[in-house]
Design a protein around this motif. Structure first.
Motif, PDB file in Angstrom:
ATOM      1  N   ALA A   1     -50.896 -21.198 -17.601  1.00  0.00           N
ATOM      2  CA  ALA A   1     -50.783 -20.004 -18.440  1.00  0.00           C
ATOM      3  C   ALA A   1     -52.135 -19.333 -18.607  1.00  0.00           C
ATOM      4  CB  ALA A   1     -50.192 -20.389 -19.803  1.00  0.00           C
TER       5      ALA A   1
ATOM      6  N   GLN B   1     -52.964 -17.442 -15.230  1.00  0.00           N
ATOM      7  CA  GLN B   1     -52.174 -16.225 -15.065  1.00  0.00           C
ATOM      8  C   GLN B   1     -52.641 -15.138 -16.024  1.00  0.00           C
ATOM      9  OE1 GLN B   1     -50.091 -15.594 -12.642  1.00  0.00           O
ATOM     10  NE2 GLN B   1     -50.366 -17.670 -11.804  1.00  0.00           N
ATOM     11  N   GLN B   2     -53.049 -15.545 -17.241  1.00  0.00           N
ATOM     12  CA  GLN B   2     -53.524 -14.565 -18.205  1.00  0.00           C
ATOM     13  C   GLN B   2     -54.848 -13.961 -17.729  1.00  0.00           C
ATOM     14  OE1 GLN B   2     -51.898 -13.642 -21.196  1.00  0.00           O
ATOM     15  NE2 GLN B   2     -53.382 -11.966 -21.054  1.00  0.00           N
TER      16      GLN B   2
ATOM     17  N   TYR C   1     -54.168 -11.552 -14.828  1.00  0.00           N
ATOM     18  CA  TYR C   1     -53.531 -10.331 -15.333  1.00  0.00           C
ATOM     19  C   TYR C   1     -54.559  -9.450 -16.027  1.00  0.00           C
ATOM     20  CZ  TYR C   1     -50.388  -7.251 -17.869  1.00  0.00           C
ATOM     21  OH  TYR C   1     -49.757  -6.131 -18.373  1.00  0.00           O
ATOM     22  N   ASP C   2     -55.526 -10.105 -16.764  1.00  0.00           N
ATOM     23  CA  ASP C   2     -56.533  -9.313 -17.464  1.00  0.00           C
ATOM     24  C   ASP C   2     -57.462  -8.601 -16.464  1.00  0.00           C
ATOM     25  OD1 ASP C   2     -55.488 -10.130 -19.862  1.00  0.00           O
ATOM     26  OD2 ASP C   2     -56.934 -11.762 -20.179  1.00  0.00           O
TER      27      ASP C   2
ATOM     28  N   GLY D   1     -53.251  -9.889 -11.245  1.00  0.00           N
ATOM     29  CA  GLY D   1     -52.072 -10.731 -11.456  1.00  0.00           C
ATOM     30  C   GLY D   1     -50.868  -9.914 -11.849  1.00  0.00           C
TER      31      GLY D   1
ATOM     32  N   GLN E   1     -47.301  -9.175 -13.867  1.00  0.00           N
ATOM     33  CA  GLN E   1     -46.726  -9.448 -15.193  1.00  0.00           C
ATOM     34  C   GLN E   1     -45.641 -10.511 -15.112  1.00  0.00           C
ATOM     35  OE1 GLN E   1     -47.571  -7.965 -18.272  1.00  0.00           O
ATOM     36  NE2 GLN E   1     -46.215  -9.579 -19.070  1.00  0.00           N
TER      37      GLN E   1
ATOM     38  N   GLN F   1     -45.405 -13.089 -13.069  1.00  0.00           N
ATOM     39  CA  GLN F   1     -45.964 -14.434 -12.974  1.00  0.00           C
ATOM     40  C   GLN F   1     -46.513 -14.909 -14.323  1.00  0.00           C
ATOM     41  OE1 GLN F   1     -48.816 -13.944  -9.773  1.00  0.00           O
ATOM     42  NE2 GLN F   1     -47.290 -14.570  -8.212  1.00  0.00           N
ATOM     43  N   LEU F   2     -47.114 -13.981 -15.072  1.00  0.00           N
ATOM     44  CA  LEU F   2     -47.607 -14.337 -16.404  1.00  0.00           C
ATOM     45  C   LEU F   2     -46.454 -14.727 -17.333  1.00  0.00           C
ATOM     46  CD1 LEU F   2     -49.856 -14.565 -18.497  1.00  0.00           C
ATOM     47  CD2 LEU F   2     -49.612 -12.092 -18.923  1.00  0.00           C
ATOM     48  N   ASP F   3     -45.368 -13.985 -17.250  1.00  0.00           N
ATOM     49  CA  ASP F   3     -44.209 -14.294 -18.102  1.00  0.00           C
ATOM     50  C   ASP F   3     -43.638 -15.671 -17.767  1.00  0.00           C
ATOM     51  OD1 ASP F   3     -44.540 -11.882 -19.311  1.00  0.00           O
ATOM     52  OD2 ASP F   3     -42.960 -10.863 -18.143  1.00  0.00           O
TER      53      ASP F   3
ATOM     54  N   GLN G   1     -45.986 -18.370 -19.205  1.00  0.00           N
ATOM     55  CA  GLN G   1     -45.879 -18.511 -20.668  1.00  0.00           C
ATOM     56  C   GLN G   1     -44.551 -19.147 -21.082  1.00  0.00           C
ATOM     57  OE1 GLN G   1     -46.608 -14.480 -22.017  1.00  0.00           O
ATOM     58  NE2 GLN G   1     -48.847 -14.789 -22.079  1.00  0.00           N
TER      59      GLN G   1
END
Length: 355
Positions: A115, A118-119, A122-123, A127, A129, A131-133, A136
């Motif tokens: 997590a 991926q965060q 994404y930042d 990355g 969204q 994959q981040l979801d 999490q």
């Protein structure tokens, strides 16, 4: 001459008149002294001293009893161990739960790291969204699984603790219902404990008497080994259903005070009495019917004479009569020879006949 002959005849007639007017003879009689009673004795019954509070304990898990740590009669304190099961199964469950927890903790650490990666991606804008979801969601799922594994381990440890049966209060062991080596189920009765600090008297009463018990009853509890050791008691409860074999109902009495000699199991005798209106009990031979009215002969202590007095009859049987009124405390009543007396007749009182 005629006149002289009549004089002796007159003297003879006068002498006969004096003999007919002779006083009644003094009669010896048996008597009792009236002693009014305001308490009615209802009987005496055998019983025992028991604990008011008893509890039957059992294991909260199934298993085979490995050892009994105390015997009947032992005094135990809170948290003292009473018996224990073979803990092999419970220990295996703890080990399995610890393994599951370690596995889930590793997954949770990996989910946290994923997590965070991926965060960070994404930042930086590289990355997605989606994959981040997913990362999490996986972290939340793994966190819930971790809490579940921790709860399973706590439960397994509790189950291991339940393999030891402990006392939850100071008590005396009164009975065992299981032996070492016996397999028991969860909740099965194993041992009975009694609290020795609060004791009560327990007796069995006949059905007819149990149904007539009132709030005015008095109970006197005495030790059978030493009748001088006594205590007053009051009725706490009586079982509503009679014993099919003895036709009696069990009564439990609260002791006003508990002598040191009243140990658990002490044999006692309990006397039942009830407050009643003052009444006098006399031998049945003291009563006679005069014109259909019950009466007795009362002795005048000064003149040593008797007088008849009407009384109010309350009860009678073959041996005694119970009077509600008509005689006073301390008066002497004739109990033998009542049918041969006359009002005002002098009597000889047998003092030894008084109770």
């Amino acid at each position: 001459m005629r006149l002289l002959m009549m004089v002796p005849a007159c003297l003879l007639l006068a002498a006969c008149g004096k003999e007919e007017a002779a006083p009644d003879p003094v009669r010896p009689v048996l008597t009792v002294i009236v002693q009014p009673q305001d308490v009615q004795r209802l009987g005496r019954f055998a019983g025992s001293i028991q604990a008011r509070f008893e509890s039957t304990l059992g294991f909260r898990v199934a298993g085979r009893i490995a050892r009994r740590w105390v015997d009947v009669g032992a005094q135990v304190k809170p948290d003292d161990i009473l018996a224990s099961l073979d803990p092999t199964d419970q220990r295996n469950q703890v080990r399995a739960a610890e393994g599951d927890l370690a596995k889930v903790q590793a997954l949770w650490i990996n989910a946290q790291a994923d997590a965070r990666r991926q965060q960070a991606l994404y930042d930086r804008g590289v990355g997605a969204q989606a994959q981040l979801d997913v990362a999490q969601t996986n972290l939340k799922t793994t966190s819930a699984t971790l809490e579940q594994a921790k709860a399973a381990l706590r439960q397994a440890k509790d189950q291991l603790g339940y393999s030891e049966l402990r006392s939850d209060h100071a008590a005396v062991v009164t009975a065992w219902q299981a032996e070492a080596g016996q397999t028991v189920t969860a909740g099965q009765s194993v041992v009975t404990l009694a609290r020795p600090d609060i004791k009560e008297a327990v007796i069995d009463l006949p059905i007819n008497l149990a149904e007539q018990l009132s709030s005015g009853l008095e109970f006197l509890v005495a030790s059978q080994l030493d009748p001088s050791i006594t205590a007053k008691a009051s009725l706490r409860e009586i079982e509503p259903q009679a014993d099919a074999a003895t036709r009696t109902r069990r009564a439990r009495l609260t002791l006003a005070q508990t002598p040191d000699a009243f140990h658990l199991g002490t044999a006692i005798s309990v006397t039942l009495s009830s407050s009643v209106s003052p009444r006098s009990e006399l031998p049945a031979s003291a009563l006679l019917d005069k014109d259909g009215k019950p009466s007795v002969w009362v002795v005048d202590p000064q003149q040593k004479t008797v007088s008849m007095r009407e009384v109010k009859l309350l009860d009678r049987d073959a041996a005694t009569v119970t009077l509600a009124s008509g005689v006073q405390a301390g008066e002497r009543v004739v109990t033998a020879g009542v049918n041969s007396l006359k009002p005002g007749q002098k009597v000889i009182v047998d003092e030894d006949s008084a109770p």
